[in-house]
Enzyme design. Structure first.
Site, PDB file in Angstrom:
ATOM      1  N   CYS A   5     -11.281-129.579  57.461  1.00 41.11           N
ATOM      2  CA  CYS A   5     -11.100-128.730  58.649  1.00 41.11           C
ATOM      3  C   CYS A   5     -10.586-127.341  58.240  1.00 41.11           C
ATOM      4  O   CYS A   5      -9.513-127.235  57.641  1.00 41.11           O
ATOM      5  CB  CYS A   5     -10.107-129.413  59.594  1.00 41.11           C
ATOM      6  SG  CYS A   5      -9.452-128.345  60.879  1.00 41.11           S
ATOM      7  N   GLU A   7      -2.958-126.115  67.386  1.00 41.50           N
ATOM      8  CA  GLU A   7      -3.575-124.791  67.269  1.00 41.50           C
ATOM      9  C   GLU A   7      -3.002-124.092  66.026  1.00 41.50           C
ATOM     10  O   GLU A   7      -1.812-123.781  65.950  1.00 41.50           O
ATOM     11  CB  GLU A   7      -3.386-123.921  68.513  1.00 41.50           C
ATOM     12  CG  GLU A   7      -4.063-124.451  69.760  1.00 41.50           C
ATOM     13  CD  GLU A   7      -5.569-124.654  69.603  1.00 41.50           C
ATOM     14  OE1 GLU A   7      -6.234-123.831  68.946  1.00 41.50           O
ATOM     15  OE2 GLU A   7      -6.082-125.667  70.124  1.00 41.50           O
TER      16      GLU A   7
END
Length: 199
Positions: A10, A62
């Site tokens: 990721c 986030e």
């Protein structure tokens, strides 16, 4: 101790790992297989996504929010500018990175070839536009490594993986990328899966 739930491939998780290693602090990284997520991830993050930072009662998700928290909590070396005007500009840059570059990653990974090719072209063109600034300076904000360099680095690492070919005029950007990739914290923060993305 801080715990980071991090996806092994990721790009957003990679940002957080880079910041943790740049700070040289004690932390734990829990590698998350994105195809087989642990059940507790959905409990701590309602979006069931990584990265997630857990410290005592605090749970953050986030990447940019996580990284600003780490930077304020452990201010050395400082990655966001100390000056409020420069800090606001840096946040605007970070927002633009999401909008003009990272929001297109899902389309690049799409099974629809036309959608993927269009997204590649957008990212390629946007990266080529920022390349000239590296004729004059070492990093995004000048001579100091900052959160902006952290934010864009995972995308630059994955250019080949995403099938994005930059034109010759983007050469200063590629030289800049190599400067980031040679930083010890960048190398330490990479997972084996990320290392395999570039042969």
């Amino acid at each position: 101790m801080m715990t980071l739930y991090s996806g092994t491939t990721c790009p957003y998780s990679q940002r957080c790992r880079i910041v943790l290693f740049e700070k040289g602090m004690d932390f734990q990284v829990i590698d998350v297989d994105m195809t087989n997520k642990p059940e507790d991830l959905a409990v701590i993050n309602p979006y069931n996504r990584v990265p997630v930072l857990v410290e005592r009662d605090l749970v953050l998700y986030e990447a940019n929010i996580i990284n600003e928290y780490i930077d304020e909590r452990f201010p050395h070396p400082q990655l966001m500018p100390a000056d409020p005007v420069m800090r606001a500009r840096a946040r605007l840059f970070l927002h633009n990175f999401e909008d003009q570059l990272f929001d297109h990653i899902a389309d690049i990974e799409s099974d629809n070839a036309k959608v993927a090719d269009n997204a590649r072209a957008i990212v390629r063109d946007n990266l080529t536009q920022i390349a000239p600034i590296f004729n004059k300076q070492e990093y995004m904000l000048g001579d100091e490594f900052s959160m902006l360099d952290v934010a864009i680095a995972p995308l630059l690492w994955r250019l080949g993986h995403y099938g994005i070919e930059l034109p010759k005029q983007a050469a200063p950007l590629l030289k800049y990328a190599e400067r980031i990739f040679s930083r010890p914290a960048y190398i330490e923060a990479m997972t084996p899966s990320e290392k395999a993305m570039r042969k």
